[in-house]
Design an enzyme around this catalytic site. Structure first.
Site, PDB file in Angstrom:
ATOM      1  N   ASP A 133     -33.101 -13.530  19.079  1.00  8.90           N
ATOM      2  CA  ASP A 133     -31.686 -13.211  19.236  1.00  8.90           C
ATOM      3  C   ASP A 133     -31.121 -13.713  20.565  1.00  8.90           C
ATOM      4  O   ASP A 133     -30.782 -14.881  20.688  1.00  8.90           O
ATOM      5  CB  ASP A 133     -31.514 -11.687  19.038  1.00  8.90           C
ATOM      6  N   HIS A 166     -30.177  -6.635  12.466  1.00  9.06           N
ATOM      7  CA  HIS A 166     -30.184  -5.345  13.180  1.00  9.06           C
ATOM      8  C   HIS A 166     -30.245  -4.170  12.192  1.00  9.06           C
ATOM      9  O   HIS A 166     -31.243  -3.506  12.110  1.00  9.06           O
ATOM     10  CB  HIS A 166     -29.004  -5.185  14.157  1.00  9.06           C
TER      11      HIS A 166
HETATM   12  C1  NGQ Z   1     -23.488 -12.100  18.947  1.00 11.85           C
HETATM   13  N1  NGQ Z   1     -25.138 -10.485  19.417  1.00 11.85           N
HETATM   14  O1  NGQ Z   1     -22.765 -12.549  18.064  1.00 11.85           O
HETATM   15  O2  NGQ Z   1     -23.976 -12.812  19.812  1.00 11.85           O
HETATM   16  C2  NGQ Z   1     -23.800 -10.636  18.925  1.00 11.85           C
HETATM   17  C3  NGQ Z   1     -22.832  -9.849  19.762  1.00 11.85           C
HETATM   18  C4  NGQ Z   1     -20.863  -9.101  18.398  1.00 11.85           C
HETATM   19  C5  NGQ Z   1     -25.878  -9.448  19.059  1.00 11.85           C
HETATM   20  N2  NGQ Z   1     -25.360  -8.600  18.257  1.00 11.85           N
HETATM   21  C6  NGQ Z   1     -21.392 -10.018  19.451  1.00 11.85           C
HETATM   22  N3  NGQ Z   1     -27.085  -9.301  19.496  1.00 11.85           N
HETATM   23  O3  NGQ Z   1     -21.612  -8.525  17.630  1.00 11.85           O
HETATM   24  O4  NGQ Z   1     -19.646  -9.012  18.324  1.00 11.85           O
HETATM   25 ZN    ZN Z   2     -26.920 -11.904  16.786  1.00 18.52          ZN
END
Ligand code: NGQ
Ligand code: ZN
Length: 458
Positions: free
Chosen positions: A325, A274
């Site tokens: 993702d 990101h």
């Molecule tokens: C994740 N996903 O780990 O799945 C993360 C969200 C977080 C994205 N950032 C959870 N797309 O960052 O705490």
């Molecule tokens: Zn992720």
């Protein structure tokens, strides 16, 4: 030795006709000869050939919740990444290893059909629902590696260190129980995963985020990885949401990417997932480090993250790749289109990210192929000797591609939204998708359907 013959192929120096591609027993390209006659025993590829793109960021299990987190909450317009995350925690709470294996295989089959040839799985769903490790600590990791082997998708598995709920070692929430390990526990999983790897599969390391690991854990984990594989990739989620930037400033006085560049040995092995919220110094710092920016444009749009400063980053010479993702889309062409469209919508210009004189879609595609391979830690992303033979044969029967040649083919694949951009896919020299279809698609769909039925009844 396998022999392939492409009437038209995208080589590092540009498009070439009548390209003979010799593939070694190791799945790597042994030689490339443009302007060659077609050997009698060669497999003649049925369309224009481009290097495959690796999907550099995946949470496979999230494939099965795509679309389920779109119900507008009670306070209209106030839904966010953070309550999406609560929905995600609720969804994963019931998943069994069998479910995860079935979801992963469906996903991997569809990613291949979409034109991806490899994946970096950012794997943090380690433990049983109550947070206890499975008797075989690497159970979940092995399911994901097995699904990739069955589907024929290249994989770099990244066991994720997730130790805390927020900056400064904050305690985790109950929803995070399945993710938690100390460094030793995580390396038990990584060791088991290495042992479970099929030929060509690779294991690296991920740090979930600066929220989830302390500085000491970060350096201990990187040192532990170096001791087993000093060139393996290291990925981290960073600066995706402004709340994370604010919390990092409150904790350290530094922005997340600035903190990381100052305190971790960020170089070409690293992939910063990101990296949405950057100031000018951070843009220049990532580009100079050689790390890959792991952009996930459709998920970032879906989650309301913000817009990565792609124009400045590419102007600084930064490397990037794309990831599906949360799997709201399963196509590298879609990711690249949304990446460029974000820029067009905010700058009111066109061709923002393409190099002058080349097709915008084609240029983004070439760079995403190179960045994806770098992020997976594999020699690949180009049709050249020494690279893994990961190829996509474009479907020039699709009406959007008919009559196109050279860069215009990839420009159309990215921006004209073909019904089917991909005809055949090769991974490591093996054909895994033929005429748009993966041979395991029906079996994978049946197992996936059964898993979703179980989940809806659980
Ligand atoms: C994740 N996903 O780990 O799945 C993360 C969200 C977080 C994205 N950032 C959870 N797309 O960052 O705490
Ligand atoms: Zn992720």
């Amino acid at each position: 030795m396998t022999l392939l013959f492409a009437p038209l192929a995208l080589l590092p120096n540009g498009w070439a006709e009548n390209v003979r591609i010799d593939v070694g027993a190791d799945g790597a390209i042994a030689a490339v000869a443009p302007g060659a006659p077609c050997p009698a025993d060669a497999l003649r590829l049925a369309g224009p050939v481009v290097p495959g793109v690796a999907d550099l960021h995946s949470h496979a299990f999230q494939r099965a919740m795509a679309g389920l987190a779109e119900r507008t909450g009670a306070v209209g317009g106030m839904d966010s990444f953070w309550n999406w995350r609560e929905t995600m925690y609720g969804f994963l709470a019931r998943l069994t290893p069998e479910d995860v294996g079935a979801i992963a295989e469906m996903l991997f089959v569809e990613l291949l059909e979409g034109g991806y040839t490899g994946i970096a799985e950012f794997h943090y769903l380690h433990h049983a629902p109550d947070g206890r490790p499975y008797p075989a600590r690497g159970e979940m990791a092995a399911r994901i590696l097995g699904a990739a082997a069955d589907a024929g998708l290249g994989i770099t598995l990244l066991p994720v260190l997730y130790a805390h709920g927020g900056f400064g070692g904050e305690p985790p929430t109950p929803g995070q129980a399945r993710f938690l390990n100390d460094v030793d526990g995580l390396f038990e999983i990584a060791t088991a995963a290495r042992a479970a790897c099929a030929p060509g599969q690779r294991v690296g390391l991920a740090l979930h985020s600066l929220r989830a690991v302390t500085p000491k854990e970060l350096s201990t984990a990187v040192a532990a990885l170096d001791a087993v594989d000093a060139s393996a990739p290291i990925h981290i989620h960073v600066a995706e949401q402004t709340a994370e930037v604010d919390a990092c400033l409150a904790w350290s006085g530094r922005r997340p990417v600035a903190w990381l560049l100052d305190n971790a040995p960020v170089d070409r092995r690293w992939c910063l997932i990101h990296a949405t919220h950057l100031d000018a110094d951070e843009v220049a710092g990532i580009a100079a480090s050689g790390a890959v920016a792991g952009l996930c444009p459709t998920t970032e749009a879906n989650l309301g993250d913000g817009l990565f400063p792609a124009e400045a980053f590419l102007a600084a010479g930064g490397a990037f790749g794309v990831g599906s993702d949360s799997h709201v889309t399963l196509s590298p062409f879609d990711e690249l289109r949304v990446l460029e469209y974000g820029q067009r919508l905010t700058t009111r210009r066109r061709g923002v990210l393409g190099a002058p004189g080349s097709g915008c879609g084609a240029d983004l595609y070439r760079r995403a192929a190179a960045g994806g391979a770098q992020a997976l830690g594999v020699a690949g992303g180009a049709i050249a000797a020494g690279m893994r033979c990961d190829l996509v044969v474009l479907d020039d029967d699709d009406s959007k591609l008919i009559g196109r040649s050279g860069d215009a083919l990839l420009d159309a694949a990215v921006f004209a939204t073909p019904n089917r951009a991909v005809r055949d896919v090769f991974v490591g020299g093996n054909r895994v998708v033929t005429e748009g279809r993966h041979p395991r698609a029906d079996a994978a769909r049946a197992a996936y359907r059964a898993a979703l039925k179980r989940l809806s009844e659980a």
